[in-house]
Design an enzyme around this catalytic site. Structure first.
Site, PDB file in Angstrom:
ATOM      1  N   GLU A   1      -8.456  -3.983   5.636  1.00 45.39           N
ATOM      2  CA  GLU A   1      -7.891  -2.865   5.259  1.00 45.39           C
ATOM      3  C   GLU A   1      -8.478  -1.822   6.400  1.00 45.39           C
ATOM      4  OE1 GLU A   1      -6.325  -0.944   1.005  1.00 45.39           O
ATOM      5  OE2 GLU A   1      -5.897  -2.821   1.374  1.00 45.39           O
TER       6      GLU A   1
ATOM      7  N   ASP B   1      -7.639  -5.437   0.216  1.00 48.72           N
ATOM      8  CA  ASP B   1      -8.371  -5.337  -0.438  1.00 48.72           C
ATOM      9  C   ASP B   1      -7.425  -5.707  -2.175  1.00 48.72           C
ATOM     10  OD1 ASP B   1     -10.220  -3.225   0.066  1.00 48.72           O
ATOM     11  OD2 ASP B   1      -9.215  -1.167  -0.763  1.00 48.72           O
TER      12      ASP B   1
ATOM     13  N   TYR C   1     -15.074  -3.738  -7.431  1.00 46.94           N
ATOM     14  CA  TYR C   1     -13.986  -2.824  -7.070  1.00 46.94           C
ATOM     15  C   TYR C   1     -13.352  -2.127  -8.071  1.00 46.94           C
ATOM     16  CZ  TYR C   1      -8.798  -3.609  -5.261  1.00 46.94           C
ATOM     17  OH  TYR C   1      -8.314  -2.665  -4.566  1.00 46.94           O
TER      18      TYR C   1
END
Length: 684
Positions: free
Chosen positions: A7, A103, A298
C-alpha cells in the site's frame, strides 16, 4: 518470479528487508525471486460525473439522479506515474503471479483490486494477510499465503461502500446545493454525524437549568444525603423537622471491578483524546507510524480480544514491557491473559498489542505523541491482564423526620488493575471514614444543611464522546449487544469523517469541544430527516459488514442504495422558501457608487453597484487594464472608489515593451462603460 504490491513505500521497504538482497529500481525493488512495488494509497478511484456525460460538469437539478451503470474508474490525478510502474510490472514477462500485500482490511483490499482490474491483469493472485510488520510475522505470512478468492466478499463490501458514498454524496450534494444556491457538502456518513453534533448543541442552547434541593446530615464528618426535592420550601421544612436521627440499616457488599479490555482503534482514539487532546486522525496516523516501525500490531481493528493461539505470545510480552518501557510500576502477580481470549470476537484483526521489537527500541527516538500512544497501549496490556479490583461497599441509612438519608462508602480490599491506572485515583477518596455506625444507633441531635443544586445541560461533544456516539449510533439503548456492528462508519474511517467535517467548515474545534458552525447548522436545517438518520446509516454499515463476511448480498445492497437516491431526489424537488435566507451570504461592501451613492460589491467578473437601476460596473478584465498586463484587483477598486485615483506600478507599454508607474484615475462620465485615464508620475 512473484510481484508483491504493497500500500505504501515504507511497507515495501520492510518486506524487502525480510526478503533480503533487494536492488532498488525506479518505483520498485527486486531480487532473483521477488519484485516489490507500492501503490501510495489509492491509485485508482471512481470516475467523476463528467466522464459519463460532459453536461454533468455543471450542477443542474434536472440531471438528477445520476446513477452510472456500470460505474467507471480512472487513475487518480498526479498518481499516473506510479500506476504506470505497477501496471507495467504486472505484465512483466518475468512475473508469473502477484501477491497482494496492501493493508489487511477492507480499504487495503480495494486499493489493490481497483489497480488490478484497471490494468486488466489476469495473472493469479495470492493474499499476504498479517497483523504485524515484525520479521517473524512477515515470514510466516509469506509461507502461508492465502487464496485471493477468500477475500472476494471483503472486496465486494469495500466496493459497495465506495459506490454508495459516491451515489449519496454526489446526488444529495448537487440536489440541495442547486435548491439553495450554495455548496452544501452532504455525505452518507458525514451528514448523520454532523446532525448528532448540531442536535447536541441545540439541546445545550435550549436547556433551562432547574434548581433542586437536598438536605444533608453531618455526623462525624460523614455526609448523609436526602433524596432530591424539587421545591425549596419542602427542603426547608425537612431541615426544620430534622432534630434527631436513627440508623435503620447498614448493608455491606463485596464487589469486583474487572479491568478494561485491550484497545481497538476507537477506544485508543478516545483515550488519546481524553488524556492528550489528540484528534482521532492524529492518533490513527501515529498508530500507523508505530505499526510501520514494527512496534505495535495492526491498528485499524475493531476487536478488543486475541485468539487462543496468541495467549502464550501475549503473556510473554508483559515482562518485555516492564523491562524495556518506562512504566511506573512492576508487577507482583501472574498476568491473566486468558480473559483476553475470545476467538468469536476476532474477525480480521485482533486487539492492538505491543510487539517484541520494543526490546530494540530507544524510546527517546520517538516523538512525544508517539511515545504517549505507545505507552497507552503498553499500559493497557498491563491493566487488562492485572487482577480484578476488589472493594467493599457500605450503604448506611438514617431515618429522620420520616425521611431516609443515605451514606455510601467504599473500602478498597485489593487495588488490582487500578494500581496501574491513573484515571481512577478518585476511588481512594471514597474509602470509609474511621467512625463505625451500628444499626438502631440514635443521634439525639444532628447538624443539618440545606443544599441547592442546579440541573446541568448535556455537554458538547469532544472527539472522545463523538467517537463513542458514532460507534453506538444505531441504538438508543447503550447496552444493545449489537452496537459493535451497527455504528456510523468503521474504526478506520471515523477519523476521516471528523476531519472532513472540520475541513468543510461544518464543525470547528474549540479546545477539545466539537462545535457546529452556522454553515453546519444551516445544512442540517435544510436536509430531510432521512439524510440525518444515524440509525439508517448505521444499518447500511451493518449490511456492509454482513457482505464482508458473506452473509449478505452486494447486489441487493446497491439496489437499495439506488432506490434510496431515486426517492431522495423525487421527494425533494421544491425549495423551502422559509429556509432560503439561511444561505444568503452577506456581500462585502468595497465602496460607494459614484453615480447613485449605493453600495458597491465584488462579484465574479467585476465590481458593481447593488442598485439594479444603476449601470455602474468596473470589470476585472477591462481592456484598459489587460492591455497593460494588469487585472483590476479588489484593493485597486476600493482605492479608486474612495480616492478617485490609485498609484499602480509596472504597467506595461504596448508601444515600447517597457513598464512604468502611473496614477490611474477613475474618469466616470455616467456612460455605459466606466472610463479610466492615466496621470504620469515616474517614467521608466
Amino acid at each position: 518470479m512473484k510481484l508483491i504490491i504493497t500500500e505504501k513505500p515504507s511497507v515495501a521497504q520492510t518486506i524487502a528487508e525480510v526478503l533480503g538482497n533487494m536492488a532498488r529500481q525506479k518505483g520498485y525493488l527486486e531480487n532473483d525471486e521477488y519484485i516489490i512495488t507500492w501503490c501510495i494509497g489509492h491509485l485508482v478511484a471512481l470516475a467523476p460525473t463528467e466522464v459519463y456525460e460532459e453536461r454533468y460538469k455543471k450542477w443542474k437539478s434536472d440531471d438528477l439522479p445520476i446513477i452510472p451503470s456500470p460505474f467507471q474508474y480512472q487513475v487518480i490525478n498526479r498518481k499516473e506515474a506510479q500506476y504506470q510502474i505497477v501496471s507495467e510490472l504486472m505484465f512483466n514477462d518475468k512475473v508469473t503471479s502477484i501477491i497482494c500485500a496492501t493493508d489487511a482490511g477492507r480499504e487495503g483490499e480495494l486499493i489493490f483490486r481497483l489497480v488490478y482490474k484497471q490494468a486488466k491483469c489476469q495473472k493469479p493472485v495470492e493474499r499476504l494477510w498479517i497483523s504485524s510488520m515484525e520479521q517473524k510475522s512477515i515470514e510466516a505470512g509469506l509461507a502461508n499465503l492465502q487464496r485471493s478468492e477468500n477475500y472476494d466478499d471483503l472486496y465486494h463490501a469495500a466496493l459497495c461502500r465506495a459506490q454508495a458514498d459516491w451515489l449519496v454524496g454526489i446526488n444529495a450534494t448537487r440536489l440541495f446545493s442547486t435548491l439553495y444556491s450554495s455548496v452544501l457538502n452532504i455525505g452518507r456518513v458525514q451528514t448523520p454525524t454532523l446532525a448528532m453534533i448540531v442536535e447536541r448543541e441545540q439541546a445545550i442552547n435550549s436547556f433551562q437549568s432547574e434548581p433542586y434541593y437536598t438536605v444533608s446530615i453531618n455526623i462525624q464528618d460523614n455526609q448523609f444525603i436526602s433524596e432530591k426535592l424539587a421545591k425549596k420550601i419542602k427542603a426547608e421544612d425537612l431541615q426544620k423537622m430534622c432534630t434527631n436521627a436513627e440508623v435503620t440499616s447498614i448493608t455491606v457488599d463485596k464487589k469486583t471491578s474487572n479491568p478494561p479490555k485491550l484497545y481497538d482503534l476507537t477506544t485508543l482514539q478516545r483515550e488519546a483524546n481524553r488524556k492528550f487532546g489528540a484528534t482521532a486522525k492524529q492518533t490513527l496516523d501515529i498508530a500507523q507510524v508505530l505499526y510501520e516501525k514494527k512496534l505495535i500490531t495492526y491498528p485499524r481493528t475493531d476487536s478488543q480480544f486475541i485468539t487462543q493461539d496468541m495467549e502464550q505470545t501475549t503473556y510473554n510480552l508483559i515482562p518485555l514491557i516492564i523491562d524495556n518501557l518506562p512504566v511506573e510500576k512492576g508487577i507482583n502477580h501472574i498476568p491473566d491473559v486468558s480473559r483476553l481470549v475470545n476467538d468469536k470476537k476476532v474477525m480480521d484483526h485482533h486487539a492492538i498489542l505491543i510487539t517484541k521489537e520494543i526490546e530494540q527500541l530507544d524510546i527517546k527516538t520517538l516523538t512525544n505523541l508517539e511515545q504517549n500512544i505507545l505507552m497507552l497501549i503498553a499500559t493497557r496490556m498491563m491493566i487488562a491482564t492485572a487482577p480484578t479490583h476488589l472493594f467493599e461497599e457500605q450503604v448506611i441509612t438514617l431515618q429522620c423526620a420520616h425521611q431516609a438519608f443515605t451514606l455510601k462508602q467504599k473500602q478498597i480490599l485489593e487495588n488490582g488493575w487500578k494500581e496501574f491506572s491513573d484515571g481512577n485515583k478518585d476511588d481512594e477518596t471514597e474509602s470509609m471514614k474511621g467512625y463505625a455506625f451500628k444499626e438502631s444507633q440514635v443521634f439525639e441531635t444532628v447538624e443539618t444543611k440545606l443544599n441547592e443544586h442546579f440541573s446541568s445541560p448535556p455537554k458538547s461533544f469532544t472527539e472522545d464522546t463523538l467517537l463513542s456516539a458514532m460507534e453506538r449510533a444505531s441504538s438508543d439503548d447503550e447496552q444493545d449487544n449489537q452496537l459493535d456492528y451497527k455504528g456510523l462508519g468503521t474504526p478506520a474511517t471515523r477519523a476521516g469523517i471528523i476531519e472532513r467535517l472540520v475541513m468543510s467548515d461544518l464543525v470547528e474545534r474549540k479546545g477539545k469541544q466539537m462545535i457546529p458552525t452556522q454553515k453546519g447548522i444551516n445544512l442540517i436545517n435544510v436536509v430531510p430527516d432521512i439524510l440525518k438518520s444515524a440509525r439508517l446509516t448505521a444499518e447500511w454499515e451493518h449490511n456492509l459488514t454482513e457482505i464482508e463476511i458473506g452473509k449478505s448480498n452486494a447486489d441487493a445492497f446497491m439496489i437499495a442504495i439506488k432506490t434510496f437516491v431515486e426517492q431522495l431526489v423525487a421527494n425533494n424537488k421544491q425549495v423551502n422558501p422559509d429556509l432560503l435566507e439561511l444561505f444568503k451570504e452577506e456581500k462585502e461592501v468595497i465602496g460607494t457608487c459614484p453615480r447613485c451613492q449605493s453600495k458597491v460589491h465584488e462579484f465574479q467578473k467585476g465590481f458593481g453597484c447593488e442598485n439594479k437601476e444603476c449601470s455602474f460596473v468596473m470589470w476585472k478584465n477591462s481592456k484598459f487594464f489587460t492591455s497593460k498586463k494588469k487585472e483590476l484587483t479588489k484593493k485597486t477598486a476600493m482605492t479608486l472608489l474612495e480616492k478617485g485615483q490609485c498609484t499602480v506600478t509596472n504597467l506595461y507599454s504596448e508601444k515600447t515593451g517597457k513598464t512604468y508607474d502611473a496614477n490611474i484615475i477613475l474618469d466616470d462620465t455616467g456612460a455605459k462603460y466606466v472610463n479610466f485615464k492615466l496621470a504620469f508620475t515616474i517614467k521608466k
